[in-house]
Structures are given as structure tokens and as C-alpha cells.
Design an enzyme around this catalytic site. Structure first.
Site, short mmCIF file in Angstrom:
data_model
loop_
_atom_site.label_atom_id
_atom_site.label_comp_id
_atom_site.label_asym_id
_atom_site.label_seq_id
_atom_site.Cartn_x
_atom_site.Cartn_y
_atom_site.Cartn_z
N LYS A 294 -11.35 -0.39 -0.23
CA LYS A 294 -10.77 -0.07 -1.54
C LYS A 294 -11.25 -1.07 -2.58
CE LYS A 294 -6.24 0.10 -3.86
NZ LYS A 294 -4.79 -0.10 -3.66
N LYS A 306 3.10 0.25 -13.47
CA LYS A 306 3.83 -0.77 -12.72
C LYS A 306 4.70 -1.57 -13.68
CE LYS A 306 0.11 -1.62 -9.35
NZ LYS A 306 0.83 -1.30 -8.11
N ASP A 376 0.15 5.65 -9.23
CA ASP A 376 0.07 4.30 -8.64
C ASP A 376 -0.25 4.37 -7.15
OD1 ASP A 376 0.10 1.54 -8.69
OD2 ASP A 376 2.26 1.40 -8.35
N ARG A 380 -5.42 5.41 -2.01
CA ARG A 380 -5.68 6.42 -0.98
C ARG A 380 -6.52 7.57 -1.53
NH1 ARG A 380 0.70 7.16 -0.65
NH2 ARG A 380 0.42 5.01 -1.32
#
Length: 533
Positions: A294, A306, A376, A380
Site C-alpha cells: 500500500k 478523519k 477512509d 483495500r
């Protein structure tokens, strides 16, 4: 913006030099001068007085008495992590100080973990004392084990020298650094010397890779964006003669990588897909290990913003990418006989008018669709395209490493890396290498009920479970596994271990390089073992 080669470790400044018992020229004596002798002592050796034999040289009675007094006062007990410096007062020619380093219980000191950790603490103590040159006797062990202990000690000494990069205007005036450790090896055959030298070379490669990954993880977001990460990958690959391909935002869209395009679409710094190929054997039909990391160079959470407290840590959200680029040093220096392809989807996750949104449905590289519930949960999404690209490049088995979830902190705090897999033998093999490397990894379960949590009514899969606080690390990993398909796959969630707010044990504050050594061992076998490399 400064070139990254000035900000990221390219070589380690401290040298470890084996010293053998043999006739020497007079002009070599000054080169061997060390300021302190480091002695590694178990609790049993301290209590019995046998530590003087471990020193590799005669210790004067006055210094032995001083050590006994320290023990009696509870200042030094031989516990792992304890260090104590004693001035020699001219009683040990060539050494200004004796550096006592605890190894803990004797049974534990028979393994590599204690020697690695003791090496870290010894280097830190030497730095704290302002020492530039240190001598240390060879670890005590049978000939079969001494190479592994030397490897562990050397790796620990190098890791203990790590200092976080500074961007202060006064950074040119750094305190003295440990420049050299003379490893006192006694007498040895030519084969034994060659074996120990290979152990040192392997330890150097692994420590360099870890330093590099730590530095890269610690870079501020304005110094490291997807484009600069891609250029660094190209530079590093060229250094070792490896093939590197970078797709820009246009190439990403042409390849149908809608996940990476969506996550990077909200930033003024467009995304990049990085691929590096390593061929370590002539076998055409060999397995190809796909390593996917990542590379979110900064993560605001996007539209699912966030909270501001602690968001500065999100410079570390490319910790998986840093690990894999660090491994280029291991592959390039140790040349293991494996085929590997390293894939890094790199993006900034920012909120803007062009950012992807909750409720969007996007298509990834193989045409499957993803319902976005939370922007957020972007890591993935880019890793879906990453594993699909690795498979397209020929990967037959997959490992992804990512600062994927905060939920892993709920399970393991910042102590262990979480793992999810679709192949139990593959997982157990990787866990065995993590134990060799001294890194903590613990598996999560993979039950059908967790897969059900990711079912979408409007797409092939959704990027977050409806109750995303439940089994958050498991479902995040299994989202990636959905795109791994039938290929053997292991996911490593370093959301708790890639970055530490404060120094803890042998790990530094900031980027840790977690999983560099585990994956390095996996690629190379046990680096200190005869014949693995």
C-alpha cells in the site's frame, strides 16, 4: 524539494569489521583502537563470575570488583536491555570503557532474538556515551550456531544506530555517531571466515533495508507524493539492474484500474502504479512471488474525513510500499534464487470536488465492481488493483503488506502485525520466517461468515462491512483476498506496527520498517544459514 537520496538512507555509515588472531603489521594497531569493549552477559554468567571469560580478554580484578558492586546495588543484573558503562581507568590498554550489555537468561541467549535485541541496546548505549568505536567478542556458541548469532548481533548493532531524519536548519551539526564495531573473532579457518563474512553481509542488507524503509515512512507528505515515490522506485531499481515500470494516471485508466484512479482522483498529485520485476533464477516455470504494498503517501480519509487529532501520522500510510522498496536492497545485494514482482499502487487520499464519494460504485482492473461505503477504507481499494496487476504480471502467490486498519490496534495494540490468508500452509511458512526474524505476527480467522459481511446489494463487493467496527481487520483483509482469488495469498496488516508514537523496546519512534525482515527471510531463507543464498 531535496532529492530523496539526501533524506533516505542509501548506505549504513557504521561498519562492522571482523578482527582475527594473526600476526599484524605495526601500522594496523592504531586502526584497531576501540574506545570501549562491549561484553554481553547472561544473568547466570554475572552471578557466577563466568562473564570475564565472555569478555574475550583478561579483565583486571579491580574492574571485576566494580561490576560485582554494580550488581550488589542493583545497577546491573544482566537483564536483557540493561547496559552500564564503566571507565577502565587505564587498567585495560586500548579501552577507555567497559560496556556491560545484558543478555537475560542463559536459555534465551542460546537463540538469536536475545543477541539481536542486545545489539540494539548496545549500539544505543554507545551512541549515548558518544562512542565512535566499539569492540565486541564473538558470541559464544558452537560452530554450527555462531554464524546465526553473529548475524543477529550485527543486525541488532546496525538497527540500534538508527536515527530519525531531521529537517531542522541545524541538522548538519549531528552528535557523534558510532562509526565502527570491531568483532573480535579469534582464530578461524578460511571457511569459517568466509561463513562469518556472509553472515555480516546478510545482516547489513537486512539492516540497510530496514533503515531505508524507516526513513521513507518518516518523510513528510509534502516531500513524498506518488510521483516522487515512483521516481525513487525507478532509481532504486536501476541501482540494482532491475526492471521498473510506472503507469501514470492515464495508463492507470487505460488498464481499467478504477480503484486506484478513484482513490487518487481527489488529489492534485495524481496516482501512480509501480511495478518492479526481480529474476533470481533461470527457471522459467518457477513460482513468481507477488509482493503488493500500500502506497498511500498521505491519507486524510477523503470525503469520509478523519478527525484532525493524530492525522499527522498518516504520512506513514505508505508503510507497506516502504517495506517493499526496502526489500529491493535485500534482493539486489543477496540475490536469492527466486522470481518476484513488486507492485505498489501509490496515491494521495484527499477530499475535493473530484474525490470519490460514499455510495459510488467503481470498477477495478478485472471488471468487478466495488460499492464504496467509506472513503477512509481506501487502502483495500487500491490494493485490489495492486493484486490484480501482480497476477497479470505472472504472480502465482501473493503477499500484501499494508497499514490497512486502525482496528488491528484494538486486537493487538501496536505490538503485533495481523495476518489473514486463504492458504494455511503458506501462512504457517511465513509465520515461521517471522519468528526467525524476531517480528511478531498473529493470524486472524478466515470464516465464511466474515465474507458474508462484505456482500453488496448493488456491486460484487463493498469496501466496508455494514458494522465496520466488527471484525474490521478481518473483513478489510478478506476484501483484498476476494481479488486474490484462488492464488495462495497472505495479507499483513501493519496498521499498528509500522509506526510508533514513542520508542518502545528495540523499536524506534516513528517508522519501524515492520515486516522488512520477515519478508527478507521469506525471500532468502535463513540469511545466515549455510547454502540458503
Amino acid at each position: 524539494m531535496e532529492p530523496l537520496d539526501r533524506l533516505v538512507t542509501q548506505e549504513l555509515s557504521m561498519k562492522i569489521r571482523p578482527v582475527w588472531d594473526e600476526p599484524r603489521e605495526d601500522n594496523e594497531a592504531e586502526e584497531d583502537a576501540s574506545q570501549a569493549l562491549a561484553v554481553f552477559i547472561t544473568r547466570e554468567e554475572l552471578e557466577s563470575g563466568a562473564w570475564t571469560m565472555a569478555a574475550g580478554t583478561e579483565v583486571p580484578a579491580a574492574i571485576v570488583g566494580a561490576v560485582r558492586e554494580l550488581a550488589a546495588r542493583g545497577r546491573f543484573s544482566g537483564r536483557l536491555g540493561e547496559t552500564e558503562a564503566l571507565p577502565t581507568l587505564g587498567l585495560m590498554p586500548g579501552y577507555q570503557a567497559l560496556l556491560l550489555c545484558g543478555l537475560g537468561e542463559a536459555a534465551r541467549a542460546e537463540g538469536t532474538d536475545a543477541w539481536r535485541d542486545a545489539g540494539v541496546y548496545a549500539a544505543r548505549a554507545a551512541l549515548g556515551q558518544g562512542l565512535e568505536r566499539l569492540a565486541a567478542p564473538l558470541p559464544r556458541a558452537g560452530r554450527a550456531a555462531v554464524r546465526e548469532l553473529v548475524y543477529a548481533l550485527a543486525e541488532g548493532l546496525w538497527l540500534g544506530c538508527y536515527r530519525m531524519p531531521s529537517f531542522a536548519a541545524s541538522r548538519g551539526t549531528r552528535p557523534p555517531a558510532l562509526k565502527e564495531v570491531a568483532l573480535l573473532c579469534g582464530r578461524a579457518t578460511a571457511d569459517e571466515r568466509a561463513g562469518l563474512q556472509r553472515s555480516l553481509e546478510a545482516a547489513y542488507a537486512m539492516a540497510l533495508a530496514t533503515h531505508y524503509a524507516r526513513d521513507l515512512t518518516n518523510l513528510p507528505g509534502n516531500y513524498l507524493v506518488p510521483e516522487t515515490l515512483a521516481r525513487e522506485a525507478q532509481t532504486l531499481a536501476a541501482r540494482y539492474g532491475l526492471e521498473c515500470t510506472v503507469l501514470d494516471e492515464h495508463g492507470i485508466r487505460e488498464q481499467g484500474m478504477g480503484g486506484l484512479a478513484a482513490v487518487g482522483g481527489g488529489s492534485a498529485n495524481p496516482p501512480r502504479m509501480i511495478a518492479i520485476r526481480y529474476r533470481g533464477t533461470e527457471e522459467e516455470n518457477a513460482d513468481v512471488i507477488g509482493l503488493v504494498g500500500k502506497g498511500i503517501t498521505f491519507d486524510t480519509g477523503g470525503i469520509s474525513l478523519k478527525k484532525p487529532e493524530g492525522m499527522e501520522e498518516m504520512i506513514s500510510d505508505m508503510g507497506g510500499a516502504a517495506v517493499l522498496l526496502g526489500l529491493i536492497h535485500v534482493l539486489g545485494r543477496l540475490r536469492p534464487q527466486v522470481h518476484a514482482v513488486i507492485v505498489i499502487p501509490a496515491a494521495e487520499n484527499m477530499p475535493s470536488g473530484s474525490a470519490f464519494k460514499p455510495g459510488d460504485v467503481i470498477s477495478v482492473m478485472n471488471g468487478q465492481t466495488v460499492e464504496i461505503l467509506n472513503t477512509d477504507a481506501e487502502g483495500r481499494v487500491v490494493l485490489a488493483d495492486g493484486v490484480l496487476y501482480a497476477k497479470a504480471l505472472g504472480a502465482t502467490r501473493l503477499i500484501d503488506v499494508a497499514t490497512l486498519t486502525g482496528a488491528v490496534l484494538v486486537s493487538f495494540a501496536d505490538v503485533a502485525t495481523g495476518a489473514v490468508s486463504n492458504d494455511e500452509p503458506f501462512l504457517q511458512e511465513l509465520l515461521s520466517y517471522a519468528r526467525q526474524a524476531g517480528e511478531k505476527v498473529w493470524p486472524f480467522p478466515n470464516y465464511p461468515e466474515y465474507h458474508d459481511m462484505l456482500k453488496s446489494r448493488v456491486a460484487d463487493i463493498k469496501n466496508a462491512a455494514s458494522r465496520d467496527r466488527w471484525a474490521g481487520s478481518i473483513t478489510a483483509g478478506l476484501f483484498i483476498g476476494f481479488f486474490a482469488g484462488d492464488a495462495p495469498w497472505v495479507h499483513l496488516d501493519t496498521g499498528g506496527t509500522a509506526w510508533l508514537w514513542n520508542e518502545r523496546g528495540t523499536e524506534p519512534q516513528g517508522g519501524t520498517g515492520a515486516m522488512v525482515r520477515t519478508l527478507g527471510h521469506y525471500l532468502c531463507g535463513s540469511p545466515a544459514a549455510e547454502g540458503d543464498i
